[in-house]
Design a protein around this motif. Structure first.
Motif, PDB file in Angstrom:
ATOM      1  N   MET A   1      17.045   4.329 -11.825  1.00 54.10           N
ATOM      2  CA  MET A   1      16.315   4.145 -10.583  1.00 54.10           C
ATOM      3  C   MET A   1      17.136   3.232  -9.676  1.00 54.10           C
ATOM      4  N   GLU A   2      17.258   3.614  -8.428  1.00 54.21           N
ATOM      5  CA  GLU A   2      18.026   2.835  -7.475  1.00 54.21           C
ATOM      6  C   GLU A   2      17.222   1.660  -6.926  1.00 54.21           C
ATOM      7  N   LYS A   3      17.944   0.706  -6.356  1.00 51.67           N
ATOM      8  CA  LYS A   3      17.343  -0.527  -5.849  1.00 51.67           C
ATOM      9  C   LYS A   3      16.199  -0.257  -4.871  1.00 51.67           C
ATOM     10  N   LEU A   4      16.405   0.605  -3.886  1.00 54.07           N
ATOM     11  CA  LEU A   4      15.364   0.874  -2.894  1.00 54.07           C
ATOM     12  C   LEU A   4      14.146   1.551  -3.521  1.00 54.07           C
ATOM     13  N   GLU A   5      14.379   2.378  -4.527  1.00 50.79           N
ATOM     14  CA  GLU A   5      13.260   3.021  -5.227  1.00 50.79           C
ATOM     15  C   GLU A   5      12.430   1.989  -5.979  1.00 50.79           C
ATOM     16  N   ILE A   6      13.099   0.997  -6.538  1.00 54.17           N
ATOM     17  CA  ILE A   6      12.385  -0.077  -7.246  1.00 54.17           C
ATOM     18  C   ILE A   6      11.519  -0.855  -6.265  1.00 54.17           C
ATOM     19  N   PHE A   7      12.088  -1.218  -5.099  1.00 56.09           N
ATOM     20  CA  PHE A   7      11.311  -1.937  -4.088  1.00 56.09           C
ATOM     21  C   PHE A   7      10.080  -1.142  -3.693  1.00 56.09           C
ATOM     22  N   LYS A   8      10.255   0.161  -3.478  1.00 52.19           N
ATOM     23  CA  LYS A   8       9.138   1.007  -3.060  1.00 52.19           C
ATOM     24  C   LYS A   8       8.088   1.125  -4.151  1.00 52.19           C
ATOM     25  N   GLN A   9       8.516   1.230  -5.419  1.00 55.82           N
ATOM     26  CA  GLN A   9       7.568   1.339  -6.523  1.00 55.82           C
ATOM     27  C   GLN A   9       6.755   0.062  -6.672  1.00 55.82           C
ATOM     28  N   VAL A  10       7.406  -1.089  -6.581  1.00 59.55           N
ATOM     29  CA  VAL A  10       6.705  -2.370  -6.673  1.00 59.55           C
ATOM     30  C   VAL A  10       5.702  -2.485  -5.521  1.00 59.55           C
ATOM     31  N   GLY A  11       6.132  -2.144  -4.317  1.00 64.09           N
ATOM     32  CA  GLY A  11       5.236  -2.189  -3.163  1.00 64.09           C
ATOM     33  C   GLY A  11       4.043  -1.269  -3.323  1.00 64.09           C
ATOM     34  N   LYS A  12       4.291  -0.076  -3.832  1.00 68.87           N
ATOM     35  CA  LYS A  12       3.208   0.886  -4.060  1.00 68.87           C
ATOM     36  C   LYS A  12       2.219   0.345  -5.090  1.00 68.87           C
ATOM     37  N   ASN A  13       2.738  -0.254  -6.158  1.00 65.85           N
ATOM     38  CA  ASN A  13       1.868  -0.832  -7.187  1.00 65.85           C
ATOM     39  C   ASN A  13       0.986  -1.928  -6.598  1.00 65.85           C
ATOM     40  N   ILE A  14       1.583  -2.813  -5.815  1.00 63.57           N
ATOM     41  CA  ILE A  14       0.822  -3.902  -5.202  1.00 63.57           C
ATOM     42  C   ILE A  14      -0.254  -3.338  -4.283  1.00 63.57           C
ATOM     43  N   GLN A  15       0.125  -2.383  -3.455  1.00 71.59           N
ATOM     44  CA  GLN A  15      -0.837  -1.800  -2.519  1.00 71.59           C
ATOM     45  C   GLN A  15      -1.994  -1.120  -3.254  1.00 71.59           C
ATOM     46  N   GLN A  16      -1.694  -0.370  -4.299  1.00 67.53           N
ATOM     47  CA  GLN A  16      -2.749   0.322  -5.048  1.00 67.53           C
ATOM     48  C   GLN A  16      -3.704  -0.662  -5.716  1.00 67.53           C
ATOM     49  N   ILE A  17      -3.158  -1.701  -6.310  1.00 66.82           N
ATOM     50  CA  ILE A  17      -4.007  -2.704  -6.970  1.00 66.82           C
ATOM     51  C   ILE A  17      -4.855  -3.426  -5.928  1.00 66.82           C
ATOM     52  N   ARG A  18      -4.229  -3.820  -4.823  1.00 71.37           N
ATOM     53  CA  ARG A  18      -4.957  -4.522  -3.757  1.00 71.37           C
ATOM     54  C   ARG A  18      -6.105  -3.665  -3.238  1.00 71.37           C
ATOM     55  N   GLN A  19      -5.825  -2.410  -2.955  1.00 73.00           N
ATOM     56  CA  GLN A  19      -6.858  -1.512  -2.427  1.00 73.00           C
ATOM     57  C   GLN A  19      -7.952  -1.237  -3.459  1.00 73.00           C
ATOM     58  N   SER A  20      -7.579  -1.136  -4.727  1.00 77.63           N
ATOM     59  CA  SER A  20      -8.579  -0.893  -5.771  1.00 77.63           C
ATOM     60  C   SER A  20      -9.552  -2.065  -5.898  1.00 77.63           C
ATOM     61  N   LYS A  21      -9.112  -3.239  -5.479  1.00 79.62           N
ATOM     62  CA  LYS A  21      -9.969  -4.425  -5.506  1.00 79.62           C
ATOM     63  C   LYS A  21     -10.688  -4.643  -4.182  1.00 79.62           C
ATOM     64  N   GLY A  22     -10.485  -3.718  -3.246  1.00 77.26           N
ATOM     65  CA  GLY A  22     -11.172  -3.792  -1.964  1.00 77.26           C
ATOM     66  C   GLY A  22     -10.663  -4.898  -1.057  1.00 77.26           C
ATOM     67  N   LEU A  23      -9.402  -5.267  -1.216  1.00 74.59           N
ATOM     68  CA  LEU A  23      -8.828  -6.349  -0.423  1.00 74.59           C
ATOM     69  C   LEU A  23      -7.941  -5.805   0.686  1.00 74.59           C
ATOM     70  N   SER A  24      -8.009  -6.429   1.838  1.00 74.71           N
ATOM     71  CA  SER A  24      -7.055  -6.140   2.904  1.00 74.71           C
ATOM     72  C   SER A  24      -5.821  -7.006   2.651  1.00 74.71           C
ATOM     73  N   GLN A  25      -4.765  -6.759   3.404  1.00 75.95           N
ATOM     74  CA  GLN A  25      -3.585  -7.609   3.284  1.00 75.95           C
ATOM     75  C   GLN A  25      -3.915  -9.039   3.672  1.00 75.95           C
ATOM     76  N   VAL A  26      -4.761  -9.219   4.663  1.00 82.98           N
ATOM     77  CA  VAL A  26      -5.176 -10.557   5.098  1.00 82.98           C
ATOM     78  C   VAL A  26      -5.941 -11.253   3.972  1.00 82.98           C
ATOM     79  N   ASP A  27      -6.835 -10.502   3.296  1.00 84.36           N
ATOM     80  CA  ASP A  27      -7.581 -11.072   2.172  1.00 84.36           C
ATOM     81  C   ASP A  27      -6.621 -11.532   1.074  1.00 84.36           C
ATOM     82  N   LEU A  28      -5.640 -10.688   0.778  1.00 82.91           N
ATOM     83  CA  LEU A  28      -4.677 -11.024  -0.271  1.00 82.91           C
ATOM     84  C   LEU A  28      -3.912 -12.288   0.086  1.00 82.91           C
ATOM     85  N   VAL A  29      -3.435 -12.382   1.303  1.00 82.58           N
ATOM     86  CA  VAL A  29      -2.700 -13.576   1.742  1.00 82.58           C
ATOM     87  C   VAL A  29      -3.563 -14.820   1.558  1.00 82.58           C
TER      88      VAL A  29
END
Length: 81
Positions: free
Chosen positions: A1-29
């Motif tokens: 897996m290339e570097k940019l793919e890793i960044f995107k996968q980590v970001g996707k994981n964070i976004q999915q977990i955040r959304q599954s908990k009903g949090l906005s980005q502001v809530d997470l911050v």
């Protein structure tokens, strides 16, 4: 897996977990210890930046998940025994 793919996968994981908990980005911050802003969370979720280990740890703590949940590769198949 290339570097940019890793960044995107980590970001996707964070976004999915955040959304599954009903949090906005502001809530997470608001839940993260330390100095991080919504713009940075947005960049991380889009895979446009390389977050530090400390930042990932703080995000995992705020989302109440193990750090491994943020960095796991969901595209890897588990080998059958």
């Amino acid at each position: 897996m290339e570097k940019l793919e890793i960044f995107k996968q980590v970001g996707k994981n964070i976004q999915q977990i955040r959304q599954s908990k009903g949090l906005s980005q502001v809530d997470l911050v608001g839940c993260i210890e330390g100095n991080i802003d919504t713009t940075n969370i947005s960049r991380i979720e889009q895979g446009r930046t390389n977050p530090t280990l400390l930042t990932l740890y703080r995000i995992a703590q705020a989302l109440e998940v193990p750090l491994t949940d943020l960095v796991k590769d969901s595209t890897t198949k588990v080998a059958e025994k």
